[in-house]
Scaffold this motif. Structure first.
Motif, short mmCIF file in Angstrom:
data_model
loop_
_atom_site.label_atom_id
_atom_site.label_comp_id
_atom_site.label_asym_id
_atom_site.label_seq_id
_atom_site.Cartn_x
_atom_site.Cartn_y
_atom_site.Cartn_z
N PRO A 254 0.82 -1.22 0.00
CA PRO A 254 0.00 0.00 0.00
C PRO A 254 0.85 1.27 0.00
O PRO A 254 1.95 1.30 0.54
N ASN A 255 0.30 2.31 -0.61
CA ASN A 255 0.93 3.64 -0.58
C ASN A 255 0.41 4.47 0.59
O ASN A 255 1.08 5.39 1.05
N TYR A 256 -0.80 4.14 1.01
CA TYR A 256 -1.48 4.84 2.10
C TYR A 256 -1.96 3.82 3.12
O TYR A 256 -2.22 2.67 2.77
N GLY A 257 -2.10 4.26 4.37
CA GLY A 257 -2.58 3.33 5.38
C GLY A 257 -3.35 4.02 6.48
O GLY A 257 -3.10 5.19 6.81
N LEU A 258 -4.32 3.28 7.04
CA LEU A 258 -5.13 3.80 8.13
C LEU A 258 -5.46 2.66 9.08
O LEU A 258 -5.94 1.61 8.64
N ILE A 259 -5.17 2.85 10.35
CA ILE A 259 -5.59 1.92 11.40
C ILE A 259 -6.74 2.58 12.14
O ILE A 259 -6.58 3.68 12.68
N THR A 260 -7.88 1.95 12.15
CA THR A 260 -9.06 2.57 12.78
C THR A 260 -8.87 2.72 14.28
O THR A 260 -9.15 3.77 14.85
N ASN A 261 -8.42 1.65 14.92
CA ASN A 261 -8.21 1.63 16.38
C ASN A 261 -7.60 0.29 16.74
O ASN A 261 -7.46 -0.59 15.87
N VAL A 262 -7.26 0.11 17.99
CA VAL A 262 -6.80 -1.19 18.48
C VAL A 262 -7.57 -1.52 19.75
O VAL A 262 -7.86 -0.65 20.56
N GLY A 263 -7.93 -2.79 19.88
CA GLY A 263 -8.69 -3.21 21.05
C GLY A 263 -8.48 -4.68 21.33
O GLY A 263 -7.64 -5.34 20.71
N LYS A 264 -9.25 -5.20 22.24
CA LYS A 264 -9.09 -6.59 22.69
C LYS A 264 -9.89 -7.52 21.79
O LYS A 264 -11.07 -7.76 22.00
N ALA A 265 -9.22 -8.06 20.79
CA ALA A 265 -9.86 -9.02 19.88
C ALA A 265 -8.86 -10.09 19.52
O ALA A 265 -7.66 -9.84 19.47
N HIS A 266 -9.35 -11.31 19.27
CA HIS A 266 -8.49 -12.44 18.90
C HIS A 266 -7.33 -12.61 19.91
O HIS A 266 -6.21 -12.95 19.52
N LEU B 279 8.22 10.54 4.94
CA LEU B 279 6.96 9.97 5.43
C LEU B 279 5.93 11.07 5.58
O LEU B 279 6.20 12.11 6.17
N SER B 280 4.76 10.84 5.06
CA SER B 280 3.68 11.82 5.17
C SER B 280 2.67 11.34 6.20
O SER B 280 2.15 10.22 6.10
N THR B 281 2.41 12.15 7.22
CA THR B 281 1.43 11.80 8.25
C THR B 281 0.30 12.82 8.21
O THR B 281 0.53 14.02 8.38
N LEU B 282 -0.90 12.35 7.95
CA LEU B 282 -2.07 13.22 7.86
C LEU B 282 -2.96 12.98 9.07
O LEU B 282 -3.61 11.94 9.19
N ALA C 180 -10.97 14.04 1.87
CA ALA C 180 -10.42 15.39 1.76
C ALA C 180 -9.04 15.36 1.11
O ALA C 180 -8.72 16.19 0.26
N HIS C 181 -8.22 14.38 1.51
CA HIS C 181 -6.88 14.27 0.93
C HIS C 181 -6.93 14.02 -0.57
O HIS C 181 -6.09 14.53 -1.33
N PHE C 182 -7.92 13.26 -1.00
CA PHE C 182 -8.03 12.92 -2.42
C PHE C 182 -8.95 13.87 -3.19
O PHE C 182 -9.40 13.57 -4.29
N GLY C 183 -9.24 15.01 -2.57
CA GLY C 183 -9.93 16.07 -3.30
C GLY C 183 -11.44 15.99 -3.35
O GLY C 183 -12.06 16.65 -4.17
N ALA D 283 8.78 2.43 6.45
CA ALA D 283 9.95 1.93 5.73
C ALA D 283 9.91 2.30 4.25
O ALA D 283 10.96 2.43 3.61
N HIS D 284 8.71 2.50 3.69
CA HIS D 284 8.58 2.79 2.27
C HIS D 284 8.11 4.22 2.00
O HIS D 284 7.67 4.54 0.90
N GLN D 285 8.22 5.06 3.03
CA GLN D 285 7.89 6.48 2.89
C GLN D 285 6.50 6.70 2.29
O GLN D 285 6.31 7.45 1.33
N GLY D 286 5.53 6.02 2.88
CA GLY D 286 4.16 6.16 2.42
C GLY D 286 3.43 7.28 3.14
O GLY D 286 4.06 8.19 3.70
N THR D 287 2.12 7.21 3.13
CA THR D 287 1.28 8.22 3.78
C THR D 287 0.38 7.54 4.79
O THR D 287 -0.29 6.56 4.46
N ILE D 288 0.36 8.07 6.00
CA ILE D 288 -0.43 7.48 7.08
C ILE D 288 -1.50 8.47 7.53
O ILE D 288 -1.22 9.62 7.85
N PHE D 289 -2.75 8.01 7.53
CA PHE D 289 -3.86 8.76 8.12
C PHE D 289 -3.98 8.30 9.57
O PHE D 289 -4.11 7.11 9.84
#
Length: 411
Positions: free
Chosen positions: A152-164, A227-230, A260-263, A187-193
């Protein structure tokens, strides 16, 4: 293997792992599992017109390699989405927003694992401009495996919780595994939301940056410039959506930030979100002849269960009744934490002085629940024949394996 002979000069690929769905010119992947062996159908697949067959002991790995090669051949931007709760809803909302501007492909259903992700990638065509790939995990290393395929070029983690927790071993194990998406993008200088209101996510990103700096000292100085952090924040839940539960505000906010980032303009994004209707028993408000149902029964873990109970107990549903009934299924794959977390659910209900509660699953029998507990949904359905629930507002929440959706026709 060099897959150029399969992917060059192709506008699209048709790939199937089901011999019954072979079509002329497709690629048939003969997978072998505990209860099936696709290698038994290779000859039939060829007779039905399969142009190429992937078979043998390493068929899944070959499929993943082909998917990676096709992803590189296409070269389009890919957004990876993972998280403990809300990743599917966030994916669907983000897709609804981005589709207003782009020819988008996104993960269908729950195709978010080691088989589903490559099949998702292989469904993208040259006509698509952008893609969203959902990534699920139940064991350490799962997300790393998927990002190495999807790149992926972009990534988003919604949240972390007690699962599995049975697979991850601990909440820290959940964090480390979900963080593998951040690790790849750092490591690949992507973009993180990133939701800047979530301290867990901020710490996970900091850990990813620190680990990268340790492993690549020469590149550490330029990391922040590449690295781009939005950052985005949780917005109030907009009016007029088909989503139930205040916790969906996080999912909406994430979709708005990506849009918004993608216009995509704010009003255009809001209109798309308001038009989206959830399915698969996720955050659905269902009006039946007898009751108002809040159906969130596709999955459950301690974090999502707490959020659902809190939202249900504080939301003024006025369609049917102010008398609230909780029908809660067991939470699975919690391992040694199972008893503690099911007791916590009972404690939450007691604290909120719940009007009426029915618990389904043997896990609740080991708690101090003063509520009726049923072994499974079939036993509860028999109970409902002589004790029907009428004129109530009902929350249905539990792990998918408890099959609470079977109750919909009788409620």
């Amino acid at each position: 293997m060099d897959w150029n002979f399969l992917i060059k000069n192709k506008s699209s690929l048709t790939v199937t792992t089901d011999s019954r769905k072979v079509t002329p010119g497709c690629i048939f992947v003969a997978l072998k599992g505990e209860r099936f062996d696709g290698n038994q159908f290779v000859e039939q697949a060829i007779a039905d017109g399969a142009a190429y067959v992937i078979k043998g002991e390493h068929a899944l790995q070959d499929l993943q390699d082909l998917a990676r090669a096709w992803r590189r051949e296409l070269g389009l931007p890919i957004i990876g989405i993972t998280g403990t709760n809300g990743k599917t809803t966030t994916k669907e909302l983000t897709a609804a927003v981005l589709k207003t501007k782009y020819n988008l492909f996104y993960t269908q259903g729950n195709y978010n694992n080691a088989l589903g992700v490559p099949l998702t990638l292989l469904s993208i065509t040259r006509a698509h401009e952008l893609a969203i790939v959902e990534m699920g995990a139940s064991h350490p290393g799962d997300i790393k495996e998927l990002v190495d395929i999807a790149e992926p070029n972009y990534g988003l983690i919604t949240n972390v919780g007690k699962a599995h927790l049975e697979g991850f071993g601990s909440f820290e194990g959940v964090q480390r595994t979900k963080r593998e998406l951040y690790d790849y993008l750092v490591a690949h200088q992507g973009t993180i939301f990133i939701n800047e209101d979530n301290d867990y996510l901020k710490q996970m990103l900091a850990d990813s940056k620190e680990n990268y700096s340790k492993l690549s000292p020469s590149g550490a100085t330029s990391l922040n410039s590449k690295l781009s952090t939005l950052n985005y924040r949780r917005l109030p839940m907009p009016d007029g959506t088909h989503l139930v539960g205040a916790y969906n505000a996080e999912n909406v906010s994430a979709a708005m930030a990506v849009g918004a980032h993608f216009g995509v303009g704010e009003q255009q994004a809001l209109e798309a979100i308001r038009a989206y209707e959830p399915n698969n028993h996720r955050s659905q408000l269902v009006q039946t002849e007898h009751n108002t149902l809040v159906v969130d029964a596709y999955n459950a873990n301690p974090t999502s269960m707490q959020a659902a109970i809190e939202a249900f107990s504080t939301t003024p549903y006025t369609l049917r009744s102010t008398l609230y009934t909780y029908i809660l299924g067991a939470m699975r794959e919690l391992g040694e934490y199972s008893h503690l977390e099911h007791q916590n659910v009972v404690n939450m209900l007691l604290e909120r002085k719940a009007d009426e509660v029915y618990l389904i699953g043997q896990e609740y029998k080991h708690t101090t629940a003063p509520y009726p507990v049923f072994d499974d949904v079939e036993v509860f359905m028999e109970y409902l024949k002589s004790h029907p629930i009428v004129n109530k507002t009902i929350l249905l929440k539990g792990s998918h394996s408890t099959q609470l959706e079977k109750l919909l026709p009788v409620l």
